[in-house]
Motif scaffolding. Structure first.
Motif, PDB file in Angstrom:
ATOM      1  N   HIS A 114      -7.724  -6.229   0.784  1.00 37.34           N
ATOM      2  CA  HIS A 114      -6.705  -5.781  -0.168  1.00 37.34           C
ATOM      3  C   HIS A 114      -6.121  -6.948  -0.969  1.00 37.34           C
ATOM      4  CE1 HIS A 114      -6.671  -1.624   0.978  1.00 37.34           C
ATOM      5  NE2 HIS A 114      -6.409  -1.894   2.239  1.00 37.34           N
TER       6      HIS A 114
ATOM      7  N   LEU B 106       0.809  -1.217   0.000  1.00 37.85           N
ATOM      8  CA  LEU B 106       0.000   0.000   0.000  1.00 37.85           C
ATOM      9  C   LEU B 106       0.845   1.271   0.000  1.00 37.85           C
ATOM     10  CD1 LEU B 106      -2.780  -0.997   2.571  1.00 37.85           C
ATOM     11  CD2 LEU B 106      -3.072  -0.709   0.109  1.00 37.85           C
TER      12      LEU B 106
ATOM     13  N   GLU C  90      -8.868  -5.782   6.963  1.00 38.19           N
ATOM     14  CA  GLU C  90      -8.417  -4.887   5.882  1.00 38.19           C
ATOM     15  C   GLU C  90      -7.481  -5.633   4.929  1.00 38.19           C
ATOM     16  OE1 GLU C  90      -7.227  -0.636   7.297  1.00 38.19           O
ATOM     17  OE2 GLU C  90      -7.159  -1.931   9.062  1.00 38.19           O
TER      18      GLU C  90
ATOM     19  N   LEU D  40      -3.444  -1.962  -6.931  1.00 37.68           N
ATOM     20  CA  LEU D  40      -2.198  -1.657  -6.223  1.00 37.68           C
ATOM     21  C   LEU D  40      -1.086  -1.329  -7.216  1.00 37.68           C
ATOM     22  CD1 LEU D  40      -2.208  -4.465  -3.519  1.00 37.68           C
ATOM     23  CD2 LEU D  40      -2.447  -2.014  -3.144  1.00 37.68           C
TER      24      LEU D  40
END
Lengths: 185, 760
Positions: free
Chosen positions: B296, B92, B292, B334
């Motif tokens: 992702h 991230l 989370e 990403l």
């Protein structure tokens, strides 16, 4: 939200005030920062542009309630260079927020920069900082661009711009929105 | 003190002290090169937030965690799951120092630098000693870390190789630690295999569930390495997607077995940062929750499968649409996926692993401006007679390709960046395309001589001409190359405005004006494409009847439309129609919103801030700065912009009527668009995402229609109550301008209008 302790005193910073106010300025500003600035960052601004720094003081004990720190210099990536004002830091003690102290400080800074022939004033603000954006936008700033993950905490920022004078369309050849800015805000 | 024959040391302490004694504290002595950047980089010794060596009383410098202590299977699982969270945090954009490099096992594995697979171990065998039998749990954790770190190495290398913004998108810094650079991935795969066998063999001791949970995690590492390895091939998407599909399948069982793990927080420490090559003092560990992290990774695997679809090339416009829609996803893929896409597109200047740049550009030119054109005839390349027009054509076209290729590919490259950068890059690109267009026009003029082109008079469509009558322009040449460049410039200008909506750059009181400007650009585009279409139609007719002038000995100008030529014309006309439709929908929707916002502003329902330090005109200068240098289409003068955004000549009822009609027009257009096949829409390979975009615009249309009707009703009610259009009092409405992410489409900010009950 506490009531203001009477009419605040607004004073311009000068170097002789360093020992009295710099520790308080640092304390006030670092409260809102995840990363502290070294003392050199403060001195970088205050020593060169103390006249663009304003403090709001409590009238009863002259303690610091709010502060704004700026710089003003020729901005090189434009031709011809513009005189670009930059609002680097703005902070108001949490107890006295909501009384227009920050707005009063920003106005004083803009007035001072206008007086010194600034063409524009810019700053960056965190996208999540709605009160700050509202404050600046109420004065006339416009969001010119968004800066992806600008802060160490991963948040993005907006570049806010206040144009004080018309851009000369014939003189300016580089009208891009970009430049390298490493400044804190 | 350093002493050497070449150095004469002088002690300046006293002189320095006496000089500084004359200065007040805080005085800054600096040269002109000392900038803000330097001052930000300065550190204060003994400030724990700046001085990396500053310890709290009683604090130890190093972590005193013992990596040789026995580990329970549940602890290994807990550590692995924590590593998954940290790995994602790195993806991230957070640095390794605050993510994976906070783990003591990884630190022990990487420091000192391991050069062989044997050395890549957190418990290093002493040289000469026989390999002692070790706890199977150590082997599992080690194998997992090996697979993890090697994958990180590949990811980091991929990202570094492509265009990205350091520290903004991603931090590639490894602080002089190796990410197993020298260790072969096959050796690592063997270790993971061995660990999986080991887990299988002890499944009765550690329970089947635990064995499975650990097994899945090890499999994930194998699949990740395999996915990376295959992506280097840039071949058939289906075969490349297998490991991604496998990871996707493993991911849910991994998520569901997380409760079997026991966290080992003491195996993670910020103190390790002090040993890294960095002046930064220790910063906190970036702690994502497993929930989370789950989301992702799930998206990463889906995008990993999806991005491969770009490899099946159909045509240049489908490729552009794929990249556009893929990158417009919310959240964006990403950075690793985005750089993978760049790699697929551009590696070694071979597009998608098998196409030359020329192939793609020529394909695009054929679709947009010159189907079945002698200008794109490859056989001209072999003509060697300098006086032969074919020689000149081949030469001029090559000059053009060389001029335009970079700008053309840059659009794709820019679209692979983060959304803020896409907009900023496009602000520069339009100036570049302005010159491409001018240079192209020069080449066009040379080519029209070679082709002996006759100018043509054509009628501007009444729908898009400014006076609404369809004026006849003087005879003109087709100028295909500059037409092509102009079309891209117009698209880029529209995208800049649209990204402005998406990135929430405009204040609500700017929306009326910005939607007007968008409509203006879209209309200009439609007009331009109409022009291209007129010339294409004329050429088609010439080819049909055999009067197609141009180069002699050109077997293409024989006069009969071959099936191949017909297919080319059909494809191009289908593209032009779809583009005109898209432009029409854009201007209709933009008009509708512009009128609506104009009315809301008139009624004080969208109010501008006081802005004592600014004028409307100065703000117009700032807002339109990117467009100011563009000569065509010229930036509207401030006065015309104001008129367009405020519509002083039209009554409010009239504006609402226009808005409603524009919505109807947009919805009709969208209806037609939604029925296009993937080929007709030029969305081969990305059709689902494309049609999803159309659907979201359709919902926008419905939404806008509702808001307009509510304002109309309130307006009519007030007129009835208080004497006609000029009825006094505020409309009984509450208006909210939603955030882009709350809109059906980020480019269409429809105000939410709610009726408020005035009786209450």
């Amino acid at each position: 939200m506490a009531a203001l302790p009477g009419e605040l005193k607004y004073i311009q910073y000068e170097h002789s005030l360093e020992s009295v106010y710099l520790p308080a300025i640092r304390a006030l500003i670092s409260k809102d920062l995840s990363e502290p600035y070294s003392i050199y960052v403060y001195r970088y601004f205050l020593y060169q542009w103390g006249h663009l720094c304003y403090m709001a003081l409590n009238p009863s004990d002259s303690s610091l309630v709010g502060v704004i720190i700026c710089k003003l210099e020729a901005h090189a990536s434009h031709s011809p260079p513009t005189m670009r004002g930059y609002i680097a830091m703005l902070a108001v003690s949490a107890t006295y927020r909501g009384h227009g102290v920050a707005t009063a400080l920003v106005k004083k800074a803009i007035d001072a920069m206008t007086h010194r022939n600034a063409d524009e004033v810019v700053l960056e603000t965190e996208e999540t900082n709605i009160p700050a954006m509202r404050l600046y936008e109420r004065l006339g700033f416009l969001r010119s661009k968004k800066l992806h993950r600008y802060y160490l905490n991963g948040n993005s920022a907006y570049r806010l711009v206040l144009l004080l004078k018309q851009i000369d369309p014939d003189a300016a050849t580089d009208l891009s929105l970009d430049e390298v800015d490493t400044g804190p805000s | 003190m350093i002493s050497s024959a070449g150095i004469v040391a002088t002690d300046v302490t006293r002189r320095f002290a006496s000089a500084t004694a004359t200065l007040p504290p805080g005085a800054l002595i600096k040269d002109g090169y000392f900038t803000l950047f330097e001052s930000v980089g300065a550190l204060e010794i003994m400030d724990p937030k700046m001085d990396s060596g500053c310890l709290a009383p009683g604090e130890s410098l190093d972590e005193d965690y013992d990596v040789t202590r026995p580990l329970l299977p549940s602890e290994v699982l807990g550590i692995i799951d924590q590593l998954l969270c940290l790995e994602m945090a790195w993806h991230l954009g957070y640095p390794l120092s605050q993510t994976l490099f906070t783990n003591v096992y990884i630190e022990a594995m990487l420091n000192p630098y391991p050069t062989t697979i044997q050395e890549a171990d957190f418990i290093r065998p002493r040289s000469g000693e026989p390999k002692a039998p070790r706890d199977p749990m150590f082997s599992v954790l080690r194998a997992y870390c090996l697979g993890l770190l090697k994958a990180c190495w590949y990811v980091n290398e991929r990202i570094k190789f492509e265009h990205f913004y350091e520290e903004e998108d991603f931090v590639t810094n490894t602080y002089r630690r190796s990410l197993l650079d020298d260790i072969d991935r096959d050796e690592i795969r063997d270790e993971i295999m061995a660990a999986r066998t080991l887990v299988h063999n002890i499944r009765h001791e550690i329970s089947d569930d635990m064995a499975q949970a650990l097994g899945f995690r090890l499999e994930l590492r194998t699949a990740f390495l395999r996915a990376i390895e295959l992506s280097e091939l840039r071949s058939n998407p289906d075969s490349l997607s297998l490991p991604w599909v496998q990871m996707k399948a493993l991911w849910d069982p991994i998520y569901k077995s997380r409760h079997l793990g026991t966290p080992v927080p003491e195996a993670f420490s910020t103190k390790i940062q002090r040993k890294l090559a960095s002046t930064m003092p220790p910063r906190p560990i970036v702690q994502l929750s497993f929930e989370e992290t789950y989301g992702h990774f799930k998206k990463l695997f889906n995008d990993g499968i999806d991005v491969l679809k770009v490899l099946s090339y159909s045509d240049s416009q489908s490729l552009l649409n794929f990249v556009l829609a893929f990158q417009a996803q919310k959240p964006q893929p990403l950075v690793y996926i985005r750089t993978l896409l760049q790699n697929f597109l551009f590696k070694d200047m071979i597009i998608l692993g098998h196409l030359s740049i020329r192939h793609v550009i020529d394909d695009d030119l054929a679709i947009v401006v010159m189907p079945h054109s002698t200008l794109l005839d490859k056989s001209h390349d072999s003509v060697e007679l300098p006086h032969d027009p074919r020689f000149a054509i081949a030469h001029q076209m090559e000059l053009f390709r060389q001029r335009a290729a970079q700008s053309y590919l840059d659009i794709f490259r820019a679209l692979c960046q983060n959304r803020c950068r896409v907009r900023r890059t496009f602000c520069h690109s339009i100036q570049d395309w302005e010159t491409v267009q001018m240079d192209a026009e020069e080449i066009d003029q040379l080519l029209q001589i070679q082709l002996d082109e006759k100018p043509m008079a054509y009628k501007t469509s009444p729908m898009t001409s400014s006076d609404g009558t369809g004026a006849s322009d003087p005879p003109a040449y087709s100028l295909p190359l500059s037409s092509w460049a102009y079309l891209y410039k117009l698209k880029l200008m529209e995208w800049i405005v649209q990204l402005g909506f998406e990135l929430e750059t405009y204040h609500p009181d700017e929306l009326a004006g910005m939607y007007w400007y968008l409509s203006y650009l879209a209309k200009t585009r439609a007009q331009h494409v109409e022009r291209i279409k007129a010339f294409t139609m004329q050429r088609l007719n010439e080819v049909r009847v055999g009067t197609n002038g141009g180069v002699r000995n050109d077997n293409r100008s024989g006069g009969f439309l071959t099936p191949q030529a017909e297919a080319q014309f059909t494809r191009s006309l289908s593209y032009l129609r779809a583009t005109i439709l898209d432009a029409a929908v854009t201007w209709e929707l933009a008009d509708a919103l512009s009128y609506l916002y104009t009315v809301l502003q008139r009624e004080g329902l969208v109010a501008p801030p006081p802005r004592p330090y600014s004028t409307d005109e100065l703000r117009y200068d700032i807002r339109m700065k990117p467009f100011a240098p563009i000569g065509l289409p010229e930036l509207p003068a401030y006065e015309s912009f104001v008129r367009a955004a405020t519509q002083p000549e039209s009554g409010t009822a009239e504006l609402l009527e226009y808005a409603a009609r524009a919505v109807v027009g947009a919805r009709k257009g969208l209806e037609v668009l939604s029925k296009l096949s993937e080929k007709e829409a030029f969305a081969v390979g990305g059709y689902k995402r494309w049609s999803d975009g159309v659907k979201r615009c359709m919902r926008t249309g419905i939404d806008a229609g509702i808001s307009i009707e509510r304002v109309r009703a309130a307006f009519a009610a007030r007129a009835k109550a208080g004497g006609g259009e000029g009825g006094k009092g505020k409309l009984a409405l509450k208006v909210e301008v939603p955030k882009p992410e709350k809109a059906y489409h980020e480019w269409w900010i429809v105000p939410k209008v709610e009726v408020i009950d005035v009786e209450k």
